[in-house]
Design a protein around this motif. Structure first.
Motif, PDB file in Angstrom:
ATOM      1  N   UNK A   1       0.879  -1.145  -0.221  1.00  0.00           N
ATOM      2  CA  UNK A   1       0.064   0.013   0.094  1.00  0.00           C
ATOM      3  C   UNK A   1       0.795   1.211   0.069  1.00  0.00           C
ATOM      4  N   UNK A   2       0.239   2.350  -0.338  1.00  0.00           N
ATOM      5  CA  UNK A   2       0.969   3.747  -0.256  1.00  0.00           C
ATOM      6  C   UNK A   2       1.072   3.838   1.367  1.00  0.00           C
ATOM      7  N   UNK A   3       2.332   4.009   1.750  1.00  0.00           N
ATOM      8  CA  UNK A   3       2.631   4.222   3.274  1.00  0.00           C
ATOM      9  C   UNK A   3       2.192   5.333   3.944  1.00  0.00           C
TER      10      UNK A   3
ATOM     11  N   UNK B   1      -0.530   6.995   2.818  1.00  0.00           N
ATOM     12  CA  UNK B   1      -2.000   6.799   2.911  1.00  0.00           C
ATOM     13  C   UNK B   1      -2.398   5.985   4.219  1.00  0.00           C
ATOM     14  N   UNK B   2      -1.618   4.778   4.263  1.00  0.00           N
ATOM     15  CA  UNK B   2      -1.824   3.967   5.613  1.00  0.00           C
ATOM     16  C   UNK B   2      -1.917   4.890   6.927  1.00  0.00           C
ATOM     17  N   UNK B   3      -0.640   5.689   7.064  1.00  0.00           N
ATOM     18  CA  UNK B   3      -0.410   6.312   7.877  1.00  0.00           C
ATOM     19  C   UNK B   3      -1.369   7.568   8.216  1.00  0.00           C
ATOM     20  N   UNK B   4      -1.633   8.580   7.359  1.00  0.00           N
ATOM     21  CA  UNK B   4      -2.395   9.485   7.456  1.00  0.00           C
ATOM     22  C   UNK B   4      -3.956   9.564   7.381  1.00  0.00           C
ATOM     23  N   UNK B   5      -4.275   8.414   6.572  1.00  0.00           N
ATOM     24  CA  UNK B   5      -5.713   8.207   6.421  1.00  0.00           C
ATOM     25  C   UNK B   5      -6.282   6.839   7.065  1.00  0.00           C
ATOM     26  N   UNK B   6      -5.929   5.915   6.635  1.00  0.00           N
ATOM     27  CA  UNK B   6      -6.299   4.516   6.773  1.00  0.00           C
ATOM     28  C   UNK B   6      -5.939   4.100   8.757  1.00  0.00           C
ATOM     29  N   UNK B   7      -5.082   4.376   8.873  1.00  0.00           N
ATOM     30  CA  UNK B   7      -4.828   3.927  10.393  1.00  0.00           C
ATOM     31  C   UNK B   7      -5.773   4.873  11.291  1.00  0.00           C
ATOM     32  N   UNK B   8      -5.797   6.132  11.199  1.00  0.00           N
ATOM     33  CA  UNK B   8      -6.569   6.911  11.932  1.00  0.00           C
ATOM     34  C   UNK B   8      -8.323   6.511  11.788  1.00  0.00           C
ATOM     35  N   UNK B   9      -8.512   6.398  10.770  1.00  0.00           N
ATOM     36  CA  UNK B   9      -9.898   5.982  10.307  1.00  0.00           C
ATOM     37  C   UNK B   9     -10.227   4.645  10.810  1.00  0.00           C
ATOM     38  N   UNK B  10      -9.449   3.653  10.760  1.00  0.00           N
ATOM     39  CA  UNK B  10      -9.571   2.279  11.253  1.00  0.00           C
ATOM     40  C   UNK B  10      -9.565   2.391  12.801  1.00  0.00           C
ATOM     41  N   UNK B  11      -8.778   3.208  13.368  1.00  0.00           N
ATOM     42  CA  UNK B  11      -8.637   3.363  14.852  1.00  0.00           C
ATOM     43  C   UNK B  11     -10.067   3.917  15.488  1.00  0.00           C
ATOM     44  N   UNK B  12     -10.593   5.152  14.697  1.00  0.00           N
ATOM     45  CA  UNK B  12     -12.098   5.589  15.010  1.00  0.00           C
ATOM     46  C   UNK B  12     -13.167   4.261  14.989  1.00  0.00           C
ATOM     47  N   UNK B  13     -13.082   3.664  13.930  1.00  0.00           N
ATOM     48  CA  UNK B  13     -14.169   2.567  13.667  1.00  0.00           C
ATOM     49  C   UNK B  13     -13.878   1.502  14.818  1.00  0.00           C
ATOM     50  N   UNK B  14     -12.739   1.025  15.166  1.00  0.00           N
ATOM     51  CA  UNK B  14     -12.481  -0.018  16.133  1.00  0.00           C
ATOM     52  C   UNK B  14     -12.922   0.555  17.336  1.00  0.00           C
ATOM     53  N   UNK B  15     -12.349   1.892  17.880  1.00  0.00           N
ATOM     54  CA  UNK B  15     -13.079   2.518  19.080  1.00  0.00           C
ATOM     55  C   UNK B  15     -14.420   2.646  19.324  1.00  0.00           C
ATOM     56  N   UNK B  16     -15.172   2.625  17.867  1.00  0.00           N
ATOM     57  CA  UNK B  16     -16.788   2.957  18.036  1.00  0.00           C
ATOM     58  C   UNK B  16     -17.192   1.412  18.251  1.00  0.00           C
ATOM     59  N   UNK B  17     -16.592   0.509  17.692  1.00  0.00           N
ATOM     60  CA  UNK B  17     -17.217  -0.889  17.889  1.00  0.00           C
ATOM     61  C   UNK B  17     -16.954  -1.477  19.343  1.00  0.00           C
ATOM     62  N   UNK B  18     -15.890  -0.844  19.793  1.00  0.00           N
ATOM     63  CA  UNK B  18     -15.519  -1.390  21.098  1.00  0.00           C
ATOM     64  C   UNK B  18     -16.389  -0.902  22.220  1.00  0.00           C
TER      65      UNK B  18
END
Length: 174
Positions: free
Chosen positions: A119-121, A123-140
């Motif tokens: 993947x584009x590093x 994109x992962x660092x600046x967009x995907x990781x924060x988005x996925x963290x938010x989604x996981x936090x909501x799920x938790x």
């Protein structure tokens, strides 16, 4: 492969010109994986074939992303997603995955094929990781996993609506 693997926080990477490939049956059980896939994951062929593909799911992957993935596949569409998986020792690797329905000679879906690139590093660092963290936090936040999944998916849907885009167009635009 029913043991729980704890993430180490160490990332494994593969080359920009390399492709990880796996195939599953319609239920998501692995029927094939290429050598690079086995090398990155640390699993041998015998350990992988016949296992559910989610056996290497990283705990930081939101369930809502997999729900969208399966919804797209059930609609017989190619699906694109950034995916973080675990290796046998708890290291992780990021991929930009394209998952496609595999069809028989009559056009019936008989399974799925995934090809993954590095993947584009940024994109992962600046967009995907924060988005996925938010989604996981909501799920938790929810005791009921289904309620957490719904809330996470609703949040993602709202973000996409605000951007006037679909999940597919969003992922492909990154």
């Amino acid at each position: 492969m029913t043991t729980t693997i704890s993430p180490t926080g160490i990332e494994r990477r593969f080359g920009d010109s390399e492709i990880l490939v796996s195939r599953t049956d319609k239920d998501g059980y692995i029927t094939y994986c290429n050598g690079l896939f086995r090398d990155i994951t640390g699993y041998g062929n015998k350990a992988l074939v016949g296992q559910p593909h989610n056996c290497m799911r990283h705990p930081d992957m939101p369930r809502s992303i997999f729900m969208r993935l399966w919804d797209g596949l059930e609609a017989k569409e190619d699906v694109f997603a950034y995916v973080q998986n675990l290796t046998t020792n708890g290291d992780h690797y990021w991929t930009f995955a394209r998952i496609s329905p595999a069809r028989d000679e009559k056009g019936q879906v008989v399974g799925y094929e995934a090809s993954r690139r590095t993947p584009n590093r940024t994109v992962v660092r600046e967009i995907i990781e924060p988005l996925y963290k938010d989604l996981c936090d909501i799920e938790a936040k929810f005791d009921d996993a289904d309620e957490g999944l719904k809330a996470s998916n609703d949040h993602l849907s709202a973000l996409l609506r605000d951007k006037s885009t679909s999940y597919r167009r969003f992922v492909l635009s990154l």
